[in-house]
Design an enzyme around this catalytic site. Structure first.
Site, PDB file in Angstrom:
ATOM      1  N   LEU A 114       0.864  -1.172   0.000  1.00 58.33           N
ATOM      2  CA  LEU A 114       0.000   0.000   0.000  1.00 58.33           C
ATOM      3  C   LEU A 114       0.901   1.222   0.000  1.00 58.33           C
ATOM      4  O   LEU A 114       1.951   1.233   0.656  1.00 58.33           O
ATOM      5  CB  LEU A 114      -0.897   0.029   1.245  1.00 58.33           C
ATOM      6  N   ASP A 115       0.493   2.256  -0.733  1.00 56.92           N
ATOM      7  CA  ASP A 115       1.264   3.494  -0.730  1.00 56.92           C
ATOM      8  C   ASP A 115       1.346   4.059   0.686  1.00 56.92           C
ATOM      9  O   ASP A 115       0.484   3.793   1.529  1.00 56.92           O
ATOM     10  CB  ASP A 115       0.615   4.528  -1.648  1.00 56.92           C
ATOM     11  N   THR A 116       2.362   4.865   0.927  1.00 54.63           N
ATOM     12  CA  THR A 116       2.539   5.474   2.249  1.00 54.63           C
ATOM     13  C   THR A 116       1.311   6.283   2.654  1.00 54.63           C
ATOM     14  O   THR A 116       0.909   6.282   3.824  1.00 54.63           O
ATOM     15  CB  THR A 116       3.782   6.382   2.252  1.00 54.63           C
ATOM     16  N   THR A 118      -1.744   5.704   1.755  1.00 55.16           N
ATOM     17  CA  THR A 118      -2.947   4.872   1.742  1.00 55.16           C
ATOM     18  C   THR A 118      -2.936   3.985   2.979  1.00 55.16           C
ATOM     19  O   THR A 118      -1.910   3.385   3.313  1.00 55.16           O
ATOM     20  CB  THR A 118      -3.006   3.993   0.481  1.00 55.16           C
ATOM     21  N   HIS A 199      -0.630   3.307  -7.906  1.00 60.73           N
ATOM     22  CA  HIS A 199      -1.569   4.417  -7.700  1.00 60.73           C
ATOM     23  C   HIS A 199      -2.830   4.276  -8.547  1.00 60.73           C
ATOM     24  O   HIS A 199      -3.452   5.270  -8.916  1.00 60.73           O
ATOM     25  CB  HIS A 199      -0.912   5.764  -8.018  1.00 60.73           C
TER      26      HIS A 199
END
Length: 250
Positions: A114-116, A118, A199
């Protein structure tokens, strides 16, 4: 709860997977061993590689040699907070996943990322085959996201997203879309897709005029985030593990 490699269902685990997990060879190589009649289960030769066994109790031999097949597999769910990196390595001035699982004695790995910026559900396990299949696009395991976006939401947005939107790196279709809540210029929408491009949810919603303000993953295949608090970790139930195995054909 300690969940194991044979906790998939009452029928056990496919024999070729058990052999591969024991380090005998690739899944395909193990299938050849079985079809050649070189594998015995509880003293009986097995020639059909669809056979299911219980690694904890069944005795398995290859060319007369007993194979150690019992592995202690672990499966966890973590609610990743915002500003946490999806890595098991210690961070340099930033928090990482390791900060939330340092009390666990076994070595485990995160399933995907997961993105930072998110938050939400990340699965953790030491079951390499399951992790590979859950993240490989060919198995089509869906992920569910809840996004806070500017409203109002047009009635045909779900239809458009299901039909497909063209991004810079190609088209993308969602598997599901629903409006959860809408109030004035704010809306909560749920997006379900099996895409794994970077993303992808943010880019998709921005393309249709609803840039994401906040994003959380609430589901990974059959496993739901539920009421797990940010930073919280819990063991998956046997039912959840069985559902994950079923989702990827194990």
């Amino acid at each position: 709860m300690n969940t194991t490699g044979d906790a998939t269902d009452g029928e056990g685990v496919r024999l070729q997977k058990v052999l591969a997990d024991a380090g005998i060879g690739s899944r395909r190589a193990c299938e050849r061993l079985i079809s050649d009649g070189r594998v015995k289960v509880n003293g009986k030769t097995v020639s059909w590689f669809g056979e299911r066994v219980h690694p904890r109790t069944d005795e398995i031999q290859v060319d007369g040699r007993k194979i150690e097949t019992w592995h202690e597999f672990r499966y966890y769910a973590l609610n990743k907070p915002l500003d946490v990196e999806s890595t098991m390595a210690p961070g340099r001035g930033t928090r990482t996943l390791i900060d939330f699982v340092e009390d666990l004695t076994e070595r485990i790995y995160h399933v995907g990322r997961l993105d930072t910026d998110t938050e939400g559900l990340i699965l953790l396990t030491n079951d390499g085959e399951l992790a590979h299949r859950l993240t490989h696009p060919s198995f089509g395991v869906t992920k569910t996201y809840l996004a806070d976006v500017p409203g109002p939401i047009a009635r045909d947005l779900g239809r458009r997203l299901r039909s497909g939107i063209v991004l810079d790196d190609g088209p993308v279709k969602v598997d599901g879309f629903s409006l959860v809540e809408q109030s004035g210029r704010r809306a909560l929408v749920e997006v379900v897709l099996h895409e794994g491009r970077k993303h992808i949810v943010r880019r998709l919603l921005k393309e249709v005029g609803h840039p994401v303000r906040r994003l959380a993953r609430t589901g990974f295949g059959p496993v739901q985030l539920g009421r797990l608090k940010p930073g919280g970790v819990r063991a998956l139930t046997e039912k959840e593990v069985a559902a994950l195995y079923k989702a990827v054909g194990l």
